[in-house]
Design a protein around this motif. Structure first.
Motif, PDB file in Angstrom:
ATOM      1  N   ASN A 231     112.324  30.170  47.358  1.00 24.27           N
ATOM      2  CA  ASN A 231     111.188  29.556  46.662  1.00 24.27           C
ATOM      3  C   ASN A 231     111.665  28.792  45.430  1.00 24.27           C
ATOM      4  OD1 ASN A 231     109.368  30.941  48.496  1.00 24.27           O
ATOM      5  ND2 ASN A 231     109.737  32.781  47.282  1.00 24.27           N
ATOM      6  N   GLY A 232     112.644  27.932  45.640  1.00 24.69           N
ATOM      7  CA  GLY A 232     113.302  27.228  44.539  1.00 24.69           C
ATOM      8  C   GLY A 232     112.401  26.260  43.793  1.00 24.69           C
ATOM      9  N   PRO A 233     112.922  25.650  42.729  1.00 25.77           N
ATOM     10  CA  PRO A 233     112.088  24.921  41.769  1.00 25.77           C
ATOM     11  C   PRO A 233     111.336  23.713  42.336  1.00 25.77           C
ATOM     12  CG  PRO A 233     114.448  24.607  41.315  1.00 25.77           C
ATOM     13  CD  PRO A 233     114.338  25.708  42.314  1.00 25.77           C
ATOM     14  N   ARG A 234     111.868  23.056  43.367  1.00 18.07           N
ATOM     15  CA  ARG A 234     111.196  21.850  43.887  1.00 18.07           C
ATOM     16  C   ARG A 234     110.659  22.042  45.309  1.00 18.07           C
ATOM     17  NH1 ARG A 234     114.637  16.498  43.122  1.00 18.07           N
ATOM     18  NH2 ARG A 234     112.561  15.604  43.501  1.00 18.07           N
ATOM     19  N   VAL A 235     110.626  23.284  45.784  1.00 20.68           N
ATOM     20  CA  VAL A 235     110.275  23.495  47.186  1.00 20.68           C
ATOM     21  C   VAL A 235     108.864  23.007  47.525  1.00 20.68           C
ATOM     22  CG1 VAL A 235     109.505  25.898  46.869  1.00 20.68           C
ATOM     23  CG2 VAL A 235     110.350  25.144  49.103  1.00 20.68           C
ATOM     24  N   HIS A 236     107.897  23.227  46.632  1.00 15.94           N
ATOM     25  CA  HIS A 236     106.529  22.765  46.910  1.00 15.94           C
ATOM     26  C   HIS A 236     106.463  21.233  46.905  1.00 15.94           C
ATOM     27  CE1 HIS A 236     104.661  26.711  46.954  1.00 15.94           C
ATOM     28  NE2 HIS A 236     105.341  27.024  45.868  1.00 15.94           N
ATOM     29  N   GLU A 237     107.196  20.640  46.001  1.00 19.09           N
ATOM     30  CA  GLU A 237     107.256  19.170  45.953  1.00 19.09           C
ATOM     31  C   GLU A 237     107.825  18.618  47.262  1.00 19.09           C
ATOM     32  OE1 GLU A 237     109.977  15.780  43.746  1.00 19.09           O
ATOM     33  OE2 GLU A 237     109.792  17.758  42.812  1.00 19.09           O
ATOM     34  N   PHE A 238     108.926  19.218  47.734  1.00 22.62           N
ATOM     35  CA  PHE A 238     109.556  18.739  48.958  1.00 22.62           C
ATOM     36  C   PHE A 238     108.638  18.923  50.162  1.00 22.62           C
ATOM     37  CE2 PHE A 238     113.979  19.825  47.030  1.00 22.62           C
ATOM     38  CZ  PHE A 238     113.992  18.626  46.336  1.00 22.62           C
ATOM     39  N   LEU A 239     107.978  20.086  50.261  1.00 17.75           N
ATOM     40  CA  LEU A 239     107.108  20.341  51.410  1.00 17.75           C
ATOM     41  C   LEU A 239     105.891  19.408  51.405  1.00 17.75           C
ATOM     42  CD1 LEU A 239     107.224  24.218  51.762  1.00 17.75           C
ATOM     43  CD2 LEU A 239     108.112  22.526  53.359  1.00 17.75           C
ATOM     44  N   HIS A 240     105.337  19.155  50.241  1.00 16.45           N
ATOM     45  CA  HIS A 240     104.206  18.228  50.163  1.00 16.45           C
ATOM     46  C   HIS A 240     104.647  16.819  50.554  1.00 16.45           C
ATOM     47  CE1 HIS A 240     100.426  16.475  48.826  1.00 16.45           C
ATOM     48  NE2 HIS A 240     101.135  15.577  48.170  1.00 16.45           N
ATOM     49  N   GLU A 241     105.799  16.414  50.065  1.00 12.55           N
ATOM     50  CA  GLU A 241     106.324  15.090  50.408  1.00 12.55           C
ATOM     51  C   GLU A 241     106.565  14.994  51.922  1.00 12.55           C
ATOM     52  OE1 GLU A 241     109.685  12.736  48.198  1.00 12.55           O
ATOM     53  OE2 GLU A 241     110.645  13.968  49.762  1.00 12.55           O
ATOM     54  N   MET A 242     107.134  16.055  52.505  1.00  7.93           N
ATOM     55  CA  MET A 242     107.381  16.075  53.943  1.00  7.93           C
ATOM     56  C   MET A 242     106.073  15.979  54.728  1.00  7.93           C
ATOM     57  SD  MET A 242     109.303  19.050  56.216  1.00  7.93           S
ATOM     58  CE  MET A 242     110.234  19.529  54.767  1.00  7.93           C
ATOM     59  N   ASN A 243     105.072  16.731  54.290  1.00  8.34           N
ATOM     60  CA  ASN A 243     103.756  16.692  54.930  1.00  8.34           C
ATOM     61  C   ASN A 243     103.180  15.280  54.892  1.00  8.34           C
ATOM     62  OD1 ASN A 243     100.769  16.835  55.071  1.00  8.34           O
ATOM     63  ND2 ASN A 243     101.068  19.045  55.157  1.00  8.34           N
ATOM     64  N   GLU A 244     103.207  14.666  53.730  1.00  6.63           N
ATOM     65  CA  GLU A 244     102.636  13.330  53.563  1.00  6.63           C
ATOM     66  C   GLU A 244     103.392  12.289  54.390  1.00  6.63           C
ATOM     67  OE1 GLU A 244      99.918  12.359  50.660  1.00  6.63           O
ATOM     68  OE2 GLU A 244      99.560  13.988  52.084  1.00  6.63           O
ATOM     69  N   ALA A 245     104.717  12.485  54.529  1.00  5.11           N
ATOM     70  CA  ALA A 245     105.547  11.477  55.193  1.00  5.11           C
ATOM     71  C   ALA A 245     105.680  11.702  56.701  1.00  5.11           C
ATOM     72  CB  ALA A 245     106.941  11.463  54.567  1.00  5.11           C
ATOM     73  N   SER A 246     105.228  12.874  57.192  1.00  2.00           N
ATOM     74  CA  SER A 246     105.476  13.138  58.618  1.00  2.00           C
ATOM     75  C   SER A 246     104.330  13.893  59.274  1.00  2.00           C
ATOM     76  CB  SER A 246     106.803  13.895  58.797  1.00  2.00           C
ATOM     77  OG  SER A 246     106.789  15.142  58.115  1.00  2.00           O
ATOM     78  N   PHE A 247     104.412  15.217  59.371  1.00  2.00           N
ATOM     79  CA  PHE A 247     103.482  15.951  60.223  1.00  2.00           C
ATOM     80  C   PHE A 247     102.051  15.986  59.705  1.00  2.00           C
ATOM     81  CE2 PHE A 247     106.184  19.160  57.987  1.00  2.00           C
ATOM     82  CZ  PHE A 247     105.244  19.653  57.097  1.00  2.00           C
ATOM     83  N   GLY A 248     101.845  15.691  58.423  1.00  2.00           N
ATOM     84  CA  GLY A 248     100.485  15.660  57.896  1.00  2.00           C
ATOM     85  C   GLY A 248      99.621  14.576  58.521  1.00  2.00           C
ATOM     86  N   LYS A 249     100.277  13.609  59.168  1.00  2.00           N
ATOM     87  CA  LYS A 249      99.534  12.512  59.816  1.00  2.00           C
ATOM     88  C   LYS A 249      99.095  12.878  61.238  1.00  2.00           C
ATOM     89  CE  LYS A 249     102.558   9.224  57.355  1.00  2.00           C
ATOM     90  NZ  LYS A 249     101.600   8.695  56.390  1.00  2.00           N
ATOM     91  N   TYR A 250      99.449  14.093  61.701  1.00  2.00           N
ATOM     92  CA  TYR A 250      99.186  14.504  63.072  1.00  2.00           C
ATOM     93  C   TYR A 250      98.412  15.831  63.060  1.00  2.00           C
ATOM     94  CZ  TYR A 250     103.184  11.340  63.914  1.00  2.00           C
ATOM     95  OH  TYR A 250     104.040  10.274  63.929  1.00  2.00           O
ATOM     96  N   ASP A 251      97.696  16.120  64.144  1.00  2.00           N
ATOM     97  CA  ASP A 251      96.956  17.383  64.261  1.00  2.00           C
ATOM     98  C   ASP A 251      97.858  18.407  64.935  1.00  2.00           C
ATOM     99  OD1 ASP A 251      95.016  19.338  64.301  1.00  2.00           O
ATOM    100  OD2 ASP A 251      93.980  18.522  66.062  1.00  2.00           O
ATOM    101  N   VAL A 252      98.779  18.979  64.163  1.00  2.00           N
ATOM    102  CA  VAL A 252      99.795  19.869  64.727  1.00  2.00           C
ATOM    103  C   VAL A 252      99.877  21.167  63.929  1.00  2.00           C
ATOM    104  CG1 VAL A 252     101.173  17.981  65.688  1.00  2.00           C
ATOM    105  CG2 VAL A 252     101.639  18.783  63.353  1.00  2.00           C
ATOM    106  N   LEU A 253     100.571  22.142  64.518  1.00  2.00           N
ATOM    107  CA  LEU A 253     100.797  23.442  63.887  1.00  2.00           C
ATOM    108  C   LEU A 253     102.126  23.412  63.145  1.00  2.00           C
ATOM    109  CD1 LEU A 253     100.454  26.873  65.725  1.00  2.00           C
ATOM    110  CD2 LEU A 253     102.469  26.369  64.354  1.00  2.00           C
ATOM    111  N   THR A 254     102.116  23.893  61.910  1.00  2.00           N
ATOM    112  CA  THR A 254     103.365  24.064  61.171  1.00  2.00           C
ATOM    113  C   THR A 254     103.407  25.468  60.591  1.00  2.00           C
ATOM    114  OG1 THR A 254     102.342  23.092  59.183  1.00  2.00           O
ATOM    115  CG2 THR A 254     103.674  21.635  60.577  1.00  2.00           C
TER     116      THR A 254
END
Length: 556
Positions: A231-254
Motif C-alpha cells: 500500500n505504498g505512497p502512490r498506489v491509489h494514484e497509479f490505480l486511478h490513473e490505470m482505471n481512467e486510461a484502460s479498464f475504466g472505459k469497459y464494463d469489466v470485473l477487476t
C-alpha cells in the motif's frame, strides 16, 4: 449501491498447467480448457479466471511474463485463446485474465534493453541501484521467495530489485512511459473481448522513495521491506490513473490481489467513486493458521478468529465497496484439509465450508477441484515439489540447520503445490488429466476423488456447489442482504444471518467432529439447504459433525 453484473456472479479459477492436457505432453493447455467448458456450464459458474497463459520462461509458473501479448507455447496459440474466448462466451461464461504488472520476467524485451547500459531508454522501466559505498546491497530488503531482494548484474555493475524470484525484476512505476505502455497492453486485451483482470500483488507497485532499509525481525536474515511497498505512497494514484486510461472505459470485473490491505484500505480501493478496482483479495483469513514466524510456522486453526475476521470485512464493506470471497487459489492449500476434515468427514466438511462462504456478501471464487473436495497432498520427497517458493525455503532453512521432517510437515500443510496437483477427472491413469507424464505428480487419492465419481453421485460435493450457485443467482438476499454474526463466542459453530426487505436467512455451520446443540430461537420449518438429509430439531437444534443448514423466515 449501483448494481453490477459481477455482484451475483460466481468465478471459477483455472490454473491452466494443471487443469486438462489435450495433447499428452503432461501440461494442461487452452484446448484442454475448451474441452471442459460444458462441465463448467453444468456447474453453473459465470466467470473463468485464468491464471497466466502469457509467454513465460516459467520460473514462477507463468507469473514471470516474457511477452504480455503472446501465449505460452505449452498452452497453445493466440488462435486457441480466441477460440476459448468465443466458446466460453457462447455458453454465457466470461473470461478474466491474470494481470502481472508489479514485475515482469528478466527475459522480457524491456528488461533485456534495460540491462544493456545505464543510459538505455528502458533503463528506468526497472529499479536499478549501485552497491552502497561499503559494498553492501542497496538496502536490506528480503525477497518474498527467500534470500535478498537484490540481484547483481555485471553488465552495468548494478543491482536490480526483485521482490519475488531473481527472474522477476520489479517494474518501476515511477516511470510514466512504462505505465502508459502497460495501459496500452491492457486496452489491447480488453479490445480482444476479455471480461476483466485479476491483478497480481497490485498494491505492491508503489515503493517508498529512496528505498530505505526495513525493520529486521528477530531470527530473520533480511529486512521486512513490506513496510516500504505494501500500500505504498502512490498506489491509489497509479490505480486511478490505470482505471481512467484502460479498464475504466469497459464494463469489466477487476479484482486486486492485495496482501496487507486492511478493511480501511479496501474501502478506498473499491469505492466506486474513486475509480480504482471493483474488489480486492484480502489475505487476513489466510494467515489465521500462521504463527509469529510467518506462513511456515503453522499454528492450530481458531474458529473465533475466523468469525471475527469475516465479520469485520462483511460489516466494513457493506455500504461502500465490495468483498471477494474465497477459500482456495493457486497459492493456498486445499481448504477441506486446512479448516475441514479431509478423512472421515471430507464430504460433509467440504459442503459446510462451501455453505459458509457462498452465502456471505461478495463475489465467490471457486478454485479448480474445490467443487469435488480435492485435498492436500503429502509427497515424501522434496524432489517431488516444483514450486519455487517451497524449493527456495527448503534450501535456505536446511542450510540453517532446520529439521527436514519439520519442514516437510509445514510444506504438507501450507505448500502451494497442494493446489497445483493435476485436476482429478476420473479414476484412469493420471486421473484423466493427461496421457503423458504430468508436470507435477497427481494426488494418490484420485481413484476415490474425481469428477466422474462426483457427477455419478447425486449427493456429491459438486451438486451441492451447483445448488449454492443457483441460490446466489435466484435470491437477491444472498447478493445484497445485510450480514449479522450470531453465537459470537461459540467455539465450534459459525452462525450468521442475512436479511433483506423482511426476509432473513439463518446460516449454521459446525466445525466440530461431534454433535453440537445450540438454541433454536426462530422458525425452522422453511429449510433452504443443508448438507445432511434432514435437520434434527427438538427444543434445540442439533448440528451433527460438520453440519451446515440454512433456514428462512419472513416478517409477519
Amino acid at each position: 449501491m449501483e448494481r453490477k453484473w459481477w455482484h451475483d456472479s460466481v468465478v471459477y479459477q483455472i490454473y491452466p498447467r494443471s487443469y486438462n492436457d489435450s495433447n499428452g505432453d503432461g501440461i494442461g493447455d487452452l484446448n484442454g480448457i475448451i474441452e471442459k467448458l460444458d462441465y463448467l456450464k453444468t456447474l453453473g459458474i459465470d466467470v473463468i479466471w485464468l491464471s497466466p497463459v502469457y509467454d513465460s520462461p516459467n520460473d514462477d509458473n507463468g507469473y514471470d511474463i516474457r511477452d504480455y501479448e503472446a501465449i505460452m507455447k505449452e498452452f497453445g496459440t493466440m488462435d486457441d485463446f480466441d477460440r476459448l474466448l468465443d466458446e466460453a462466451h457462447a455458453r454465457d461464461i466470461k473470461i478474466v485474465m491474470d494481470l502481472v504488472i508489479n514485475h515482469s520476467s528478466d527475459e522480457h524485451q524491456w528488461f533485456a534493453e534495460s540491462r544493456q547500459s545505464k543510459d538505455n531508454p528502458y533503463r528506468d522501466y526497472y529499479m536499478w541501484r549501485p552497491a552502497n559505498p561499503d559494498g553492501s546491497l542497496p538496502n536490506n530488503w528480503g525477497s518474498i521467495f527467500s534470500g535478498p531482494a537484490w540481484e547483481y548484474d555485471e553488465t552495468t555493475n548494478e543491482y536490480y530489485l526483485h521482490l519475488f524470484s531473481k527472474k522477476q525484476p520489479d517494474l518501476n512505476w515511477e516511470n510514466e512511459q512504462m505505465r502508459h505502455d502497460v495501459y496500452g497492453m491492457i486496452r489491447r486485451w480488453l479490445d480482444r473481448g476479455i471480461d476483466g483482470f485479476r491483478m497480481d500483488v497490485i498494491n505492491l507497485i508503489s515503493k517508498t522513495p529512496g528505498l530505505p532499509d526495513a525493520t529486521v525481525h528477530p531470527g530473520a536474515l533480511y529486512g521486512d521491506g513490506g513496510e516500504h511497498y505494501i500500500n505504498g505512497p502512490r498506489v491509489h494514484e497509479f490505480l486511478h490513473e490505470m482505471n481512467e486510461a484502460s479498464f475504466g472505459k469497459y464494463d469489466v470485473l477487476t479484482v486486486g490481489e492485495m496482501p496487507g490491505a486492511t478493511t480501511d484500505d479496501a474501502i478506498l480501493y473499491t469505492d466506486p467513486a474513486r475509480k480504482e478496482v471493483n474488489m480486492v483479495f484480502t489475505f487476513e483469513h489466510m494467515d489465521l493458521d500462521s504463527g509469529p514466524n510467518g506462513k511456515w510456522d503453522v499454528i492450530p486453526f481458531d474458529l473465533l478468529k475466523l468469525k471475527q475476521n469475516f465479520t469485520k470485512w462483511q460489516t466494513a464493506l457493506h455500504e461502500t465497496g465490495w468483498n471477494s470471497l474465497y477459500w482456495n487459489n493457486h497459492d493456498q492449500p486445499r481448504v477441506v484439509s486446512r479448516f475441514g476434515n479431509d478423512t472421515t468427514y471430507r464430504v460433509e466438511s467440504a459442503k459446510m465450508l462451501a455453505t459458509l462462504l457462498h452465502l456471505l456478501k461478495g463475489t465467490p471464487y471457486i478454485y479448480q477441484g474445490e467443487e469435488i473436495g480435492m485435498t492436500n497432498v503429502a509427497f515424501e520427497d522434496i524432489a517431488d515439489y516444483e514450486d519455487i517458493e517451497i524449493r527456495n525455503m527448503w534450501k535456505e532453512r536446511t542450510e540453517q540447520g532446520a529439521s527436514p521432517a519439520e519442514l516437510l510437515r509445514s510444506i504438507h500443510i501450507k505448500g502451494r503445490d497442494n493446489a497445483r496437483t493435476p485436476m482429478q477427472w476420473d479414476a484412469s491413469e493420471n486421473a484423466g488429466f493427461s496421457t503423458g507424464t504430468p508436470w507435477l505428480k497427481v494426488n494418490p487419492n484420485y481413484p476415490e476423488i474425481n469428477v466422474e465419481q462426483a457427477l455419478a453421485d447425486e449427493q456429491s460435493i459438486f451438486y451441492y456447489y451447483q445448488q449454492l450457485i443457483r441460490l446466489r443467482h435466484d435470491h437477491e438476499l444472498v447478493v445484497y442482504g445485510r450480514y449479522q454474526l450470531l453465537l459470537e463466542d461459540h467455539p465450534e459453530v459459525y452462525a450468521y444471518s442475512r436479511t433483506l426487505e423482511g426476509e432473513t436467512w439463518y446460516v449454521y455451520c459446525s466445525f466440530a467432529d461431534h454433535d453440537v446443540n445450540i438454541p433454536s430461537t426462530h422458525d425452522t420449518s422453511d429449510r433452504v439447504i443443508g448438507n445432511y438429509e434432514e435437520s434434527v430439531i427438538t427444543d434445540e437444534l442439533t448440528l451433527r459433525p460438520y453440519e451446515a443448514v440454512v433456514f428462512r423466515t419472513f416478517e409477519g
